[in-house]
Each structure stands twice: as C-alpha cells, then as structure tokens.
Design a protein around this motif. Sequence first.
Motif, PDB file in Angstrom:
ATOM      1  N   UNK A  14      37.042  39.949  35.781  1.00  0.00           N
ATOM      2  CA  UNK A  14      35.648  40.427  35.751  1.00  0.00           C
ATOM      3  C   UNK A  14      35.502  41.730  36.532  1.00  0.00           C
ATOM      4  N   UNK A  15      36.044  41.751  37.733  1.00  0.00           N
ATOM      5  CA  UNK A  15      35.923  42.937  38.576  1.00  0.00           C
ATOM      6  C   UNK A  15      36.592  44.153  37.970  1.00  0.00           C
ATOM      7  N   UNK A  16      37.794  43.973  37.428  1.00  0.00           N
ATOM      8  CA  UNK A  16      38.534  45.070  36.810  1.00  0.00           C
ATOM      9  C   UNK A  16      37.783  45.616  35.592  1.00  0.00           C
ATOM     10  N   UNK A  17      37.331  44.706  34.721  1.00  0.00           N
ATOM     11  CA  UNK A  17      36.637  45.136  33.508  1.00  0.00           C
ATOM     12  C   UNK A  17      35.296  45.789  33.840  1.00  0.00           C
ATOM     13  N   UNK A  18      34.603  45.247  34.815  1.00  0.00           N
ATOM     14  CA  UNK A  18      33.316  45.817  35.240  1.00  0.00           C
ATOM     15  C   UNK A  18      33.499  47.260  35.699  1.00  0.00           C
ATOM     16  N   UNK A  19      34.478  47.479  36.561  1.00  0.00           N
ATOM     17  CA  UNK A  19      34.736  48.844  37.054  1.00  0.00           C
ATOM     18  C   UNK A  19      35.120  49.772  35.898  1.00  0.00           C
ATOM     19  N   UNK A  20      35.925  49.271  34.981  1.00  0.00           N
ATOM     20  CA  UNK A  20      36.337  50.091  33.841  1.00  0.00           C
ATOM     21  C   UNK A  20      35.164  50.500  32.964  1.00  0.00           C
ATOM     22  N   UNK A  21      34.245  49.594  32.748  1.00  0.00           N
ATOM     23  CA  UNK A  21      33.068  49.899  31.924  1.00  0.00           C
ATOM     24  C   UNK A  21      32.103  50.822  32.657  1.00  0.00           C
ATOM     25  N   UNK A  22      32.027  50.673  33.963  1.00  0.00           N
ATOM     26  CA  UNK A  22      31.144  51.531  34.749  1.00  0.00           C
ATOM     27  C   UNK A  22      31.630  52.982  34.774  1.00  0.00           C
ATOM     28  N   UNK A  23      32.925  53.192  34.559  1.00  0.00           N
ATOM     29  CA  UNK A  23      33.465  54.556  34.481  1.00  0.00           C
ATOM     30  C   UNK A  23      32.748  55.346  33.393  1.00  0.00           C
ATOM     31  N   UNK A  24      32.403  54.648  32.293  1.00  0.00           N
ATOM     32  CA  UNK A  24      31.706  55.306  31.180  1.00  0.00           C
ATOM     33  C   UNK A  24      30.196  55.327  31.376  1.00  0.00           C
ATOM     34  N   UNK A  25      29.725  54.901  32.546  1.00  0.00           N
ATOM     35  CA  UNK A  25      28.309  54.959  32.855  1.00  0.00           C
ATOM     36  C   UNK A  25      27.499  53.752  32.430  1.00  0.00           C
ATOM     37  N   UNK A  26      28.169  52.697  31.963  1.00  0.00           N
ATOM     38  CA  UNK A  26      27.452  51.495  31.546  1.00  0.00           C
ATOM     39  C   UNK A  26      26.956  50.706  32.763  1.00  0.00           C
ATOM     40  N   UNK A  27      25.815  50.066  32.611  1.00  0.00           N
ATOM     41  CA  UNK A  27      25.307  49.137  33.617  1.00  0.00           C
ATOM     42  C   UNK A  27      25.840  47.763  33.235  1.00  0.00           C
ATOM     43  N   UNK A  28      26.600  47.135  34.132  1.00  0.00           N
ATOM     44  CA  UNK A  28      27.288  45.886  33.811  1.00  0.00           C
ATOM     45  C   UNK A  28      26.776  44.757  34.697  1.00  0.00           C
TER      46      UNK A  28
END
Length: 121
Positions: A14-28
């Motif tokens: 969860x933590x890894x994927x959350x950080x990866x998605x936040x790189x693109x500016x998504x709110x997770x």
Amino acid sequence: MARILLVDDEETVRGFLKRGLEIDGHAVVTASDGSDGLDRLIEADGAFDLMLTDIRMPLMDGIALALAAKRDFPDLTILLMTGFADQRERARGLDAIVTDVLTKPFSLADLRSTVNRALAA
C-alpha cells in the motif's frame, strides 16, 4: 489529478503504490481490505475517479469489493491487482466492470501507465 482509492492488505505494498501514484499528482486514500475499502467508498459517496484493489484479501476480497462498488457507484473505474494466476482467471468474467488486471509483480512504471490509461478511457 485523480482521486484514487487504493485497497491492499499488505501495508508495505500500500505504501509503495501510494507513493508511486502520488508522484503523478494523484490524491490517494488507502484501505487495508475490501470491507475497509467499501466503507471508505461509501463515506466519500463514491467520490473517487479510480479504485485500485488487490484481489486476494481477508474479510472481503477485491472481486466482491469490485462487484459491490460497481453496483453502488456504476461510473467508478476499477483496476484489480493479483499475484495469483487462479485469481486472474476469476477476474476474467468481470470485463464489464473492471478496466484491467495488473499481474504482480509489476513495476512502478507499469502501474503508472495502466492507471493513466484507465483514467483516460
């Protein structure tokens, strides 16, 4: 960018994927299993652009979550993830409600491109 609900029972994933998605500016927003994910979805009145969920989880698996989510929020875009071939087979019958199934292990680049394609569709 998009508002994403990320559901996985493994905290490190969860933590890894959350950080990866936040790189693109998504709110997770994250949830620890299908039941928790459904609760978060209902609390937000379905106000997510995409739900990314693992299939194999305790309490409520990702397929049950996807079915419940699509029933209550038909416009929600859904991506599934799994590391198990048998679970991927179970997901094949869900083509009408699931945009894609990511097979673990996948790279962060694979995740980001799949999410961006799903959001653009």
